[in-house]
Design a protein around this motif. Structure first.
Motif, PDB file in Angstrom:
ATOM      1  N   LEU A   1     -11.044  -9.460  49.273  1.00  0.00           N
ATOM      2  CA  LEU A   1     -12.441  -9.822  49.056  1.00  0.00           C
ATOM      3  C   LEU A   1     -12.869  -9.466  47.645  1.00  0.00           C
ATOM      4  O   LEU A   1     -13.551 -10.238  46.981  1.00  0.00           O
ATOM      5  CB  LEU A   1     -13.337  -9.110  50.073  1.00  0.00           C
ATOM      6  N   TYR A   2     -12.446  -8.318  47.170  1.00  0.00           N
ATOM      7  CA  TYR A   2     -12.886  -7.843  45.867  1.00  0.00           C
ATOM      8  C   TYR A   2     -12.320  -8.692  44.725  1.00  0.00           C
ATOM      9  O   TYR A   2     -13.037  -9.012  43.773  1.00  0.00           O
ATOM     10  CB  TYR A   2     -12.521  -6.373  45.695  1.00  0.00           C
ATOM     11  N   ALA A   3     -11.061  -9.066  44.814  1.00  0.00           N
ATOM     12  CA  ALA A   3     -10.479  -9.927  43.786  1.00  0.00           C
ATOM     13  C   ALA A   3     -11.160 -11.291  43.787  1.00  0.00           C
ATOM     14  O   ALA A   3     -11.459 -11.853  42.727  1.00  0.00           O
ATOM     15  CB  ALA A   3      -8.974 -10.085  44.017  1.00  0.00           C
ATOM     16  N   ARG A   4     -11.414 -11.818  44.978  1.00  0.00           N
ATOM     17  CA  ARG A   4     -12.066 -13.126  45.065  1.00  0.00           C
ATOM     18  C   ARG A   4     -13.485 -13.072  44.512  1.00  0.00           C
ATOM     19  O   ARG A   4     -13.899 -13.946  43.747  1.00  0.00           O
ATOM     20  CB  ARG A   4     -12.082 -13.594  46.517  1.00  0.00           C
ATOM     21  N   LEU A   5     -14.261 -12.064  44.913  1.00  0.00           N
ATOM     22  CA  LEU A   5     -15.632 -11.951  44.425  1.00  0.00           C
ATOM     23  C   LEU A   5     -15.675 -11.795  42.910  1.00  0.00           C
ATOM     24  O   LEU A   5     -16.519 -12.389  42.247  1.00  0.00           O
ATOM     25  CB  LEU A   5     -16.331 -10.765  45.084  1.00  0.00           C
ATOM     26  N   PHE A   6     -14.780 -10.999  42.382  1.00  0.00           N
ATOM     27  CA  PHE A   6     -14.769 -10.783  40.937  1.00  0.00           C
ATOM     28  C   PHE A   6     -14.406 -12.057  40.188  1.00  0.00           C
ATOM     29  O   PHE A   6     -15.027 -12.381  39.175  1.00  0.00           O
ATOM     30  CB  PHE A   6     -13.806  -9.648  40.589  1.00  0.00           C
ATOM     31  N   ALA A   7     -13.441 -12.812  40.676  1.00  0.00           N
ATOM     32  CA  ALA A   7     -13.041 -14.049  40.008  1.00  0.00           C
ATOM     33  C   ALA A   7     -14.121 -15.118  40.128  1.00  0.00           C
ATOM     34  O   ALA A   7     -14.425 -15.813  39.155  1.00  0.00           O
ATOM     35  CB  ALA A   7     -11.736 -14.571  40.593  1.00  0.00           C
ATOM     36  N   GLU A   8     -14.702 -15.264  41.299  1.00  0.00           N
ATOM     37  CA  GLU A   8     -15.657 -16.346  41.524  1.00  0.00           C
ATOM     38  C   GLU A   8     -17.062 -16.038  41.025  1.00  0.00           C
ATOM     39  O   GLU A   8     -17.782 -16.942  40.614  1.00  0.00           O
ATOM     40  CB  GLU A   8     -15.717 -16.689  43.016  1.00  0.00           C
ATOM     41  N   ASN A   9     -17.477 -14.775  41.050  1.00  0.00           N
ATOM     42  CA  ASN A   9     -18.854 -14.421  40.710  1.00  0.00           C
ATOM     43  C   ASN A   9     -18.975 -13.586  39.447  1.00  0.00           C
ATOM     44  O   ASN A   9     -20.080 -13.265  39.035  1.00  0.00           O
ATOM     45  CB  ASN A   9     -19.502 -13.674  41.880  1.00  0.00           C
ATOM     46  N   GLY A  10     -17.863 -13.196  38.870  1.00  0.00           N
ATOM     47  CA  GLY A  10     -17.898 -12.402  37.659  1.00  0.00           C
ATOM     48  C   GLY A  10     -18.347 -10.976  37.909  1.00  0.00           C
ATOM     49  O   GLY A  10     -18.531 -10.543  39.053  1.00  0.00           O
ATOM     50  N   LEU A  11     -18.523 -10.251  36.836  1.00  0.00           N
ATOM     51  CA  LEU A  11     -18.859  -8.835  36.919  1.00  0.00           C
ATOM     52  C   LEU A  11     -20.227  -8.615  37.559  1.00  0.00           C
ATOM     53  O   LEU A  11     -20.386  -7.753  38.416  1.00  0.00           O
ATOM     54  CB  LEU A  11     -18.820  -8.213  35.518  1.00  0.00           C
ATOM     55  N   ILE A  12     -21.207  -9.403  37.182  1.00  0.00           N
ATOM     56  CA  ILE A  12     -22.564  -9.221  37.708  1.00  0.00           C
ATOM     57  C   ILE A  12     -22.607  -9.499  39.203  1.00  0.00           C
ATOM     58  O   ILE A  12     -23.175  -8.729  39.979  1.00  0.00           O
ATOM     59  CB  ILE A  12     -23.562 -10.116  36.947  1.00  0.00           C
ATOM     60  N   GLY A  13     -21.998 -10.581  39.637  1.00  0.00           N
ATOM     61  CA  GLY A  13     -21.976 -10.913  41.057  1.00  0.00           C
ATOM     62  C   GLY A  13     -21.202  -9.894  41.875  1.00  0.00           C
ATOM     63  O   GLY A  13     -21.616  -9.515  42.972  1.00  0.00           O
ATOM     64  N   PHE A  14     -20.070  -9.442  41.335  1.00  0.00           N
ATOM     65  CA  PHE A  14     -19.261  -8.447  42.030  1.00  0.00           C
ATOM     66  C   PHE A  14     -20.026  -7.143  42.192  1.00  0.00           C
ATOM     67  O   PHE A  14     -20.073  -6.565  43.281  1.00  0.00           O
ATOM     68  CB  PHE A  14     -17.953  -8.207  41.281  1.00  0.00           C
ATOM     69  N   LEU A  15     -20.630  -6.663  41.112  1.00  0.00           N
ATOM     70  CA  LEU A  15     -21.391  -5.415  41.180  1.00  0.00           C
ATOM     71  C   LEU A  15     -22.596  -5.550  42.109  1.00  0.00           C
ATOM     72  O   LEU A  15     -22.911  -4.613  42.858  1.00  0.00           O
ATOM     73  CB  LEU A  15     -21.828  -4.971  39.791  1.00  0.00           C
ATOM     74  N   SER A  16     -23.257  -6.695  42.080  1.00  0.00           N
ATOM     75  CA  SER A  16     -24.405  -6.918  42.968  1.00  0.00           C
ATOM     76  C   SER A  16     -23.976  -6.837  44.426  1.00  0.00           C
ATOM     77  O   SER A  16     -24.632  -6.184  45.250  1.00  0.00           O
ATOM     78  CB  SER A  16     -25.043  -8.280  42.700  1.00  0.00           C
TER      79      SER A  16
END
Length: 187
Positions: A93-108
């Protein structure tokens, strides 16, 4: 891990007994795993299952590529694009969120997840006896999901989102669906 969290927050047993029981179970489980790990049949099975498979090198390289994509594009590549742009699914989940949403989306998302866990923990510790068990189940399940999401892309699991929502439900809303406690005469 989730079972241990649930066991620590059930309210019928004093905390000292719960911690002692949990530690004894951990010690007994360690000895049992050590014994089973030295049994030839189980040792072979563990070596086969826990060892690196050919598939794992591809999966980890895809996760590495997903994190590189997230660092190269701070707003991400867009929802659902990791499977399209990478060789295979990220299986995290974390790799996917980071790739698809970038740093801001992942941190959010990660901050929201942690806040939901803290909210469930707060409700577990402060709620009435009738709903404390429900909040402890929600908290323990979220703990399990945060670790499970390291190895599985849990983004599309419906219960994942349901648990995040339930962490924010007020005690009064949950109490509406609960039956009244049984009253015993003379008590």
């Amino acid at each position: 891990m989730a079972s241990a969290c649930y066991f620590l927050f059930i309210s019928n047993i004093p905390i000292k007994k719960r911690v002692i029981t949990l530690l004894l179970c951990l010690i007994a489980g360690t000895f049992l795993l050590f014994y089973l790990g030295n049994t030839p049949l189980i040792a072979n099975l563990l070596n086969e299952r826990l060892g690196m498979q050919n598939y794992d090198t591809e999966r980890f390289s895809t996760q590495k590529a997903a994190f590189e994509a997230g660092f190269s594009n701070l707003i991400g590549m867009g929802p659902g694009q990791s499977d399209e742009n990478l060789e295979m699914s990220t299986h995290s989940l974390y790799a996917r969120l980071f790739a698809e949403n970038g740093l801001i989306g992942f941190l959010s998302f990660f901050v929201f997840f942690i806040l939901s866990m803290l909210q469930a923990l707060k409700r577990t510790l402060r709620s009435s006896y009738q709903v404390r068990g429900l909040y402890s189940i929600i908290f323990a399940s979220l703990v399990g999901l945060i670790f499970n999401s390291l190895f599985i892309d849990t983004l599309h699991w419906r219960h994942f989102w349901l648990l995040l929502a339930l962490a924010w439900c007020a005690e009064e809303e949950i109490n509406e669906g609960m039956p009244e406690p049984i009253k015993i005469k003379g008590r």
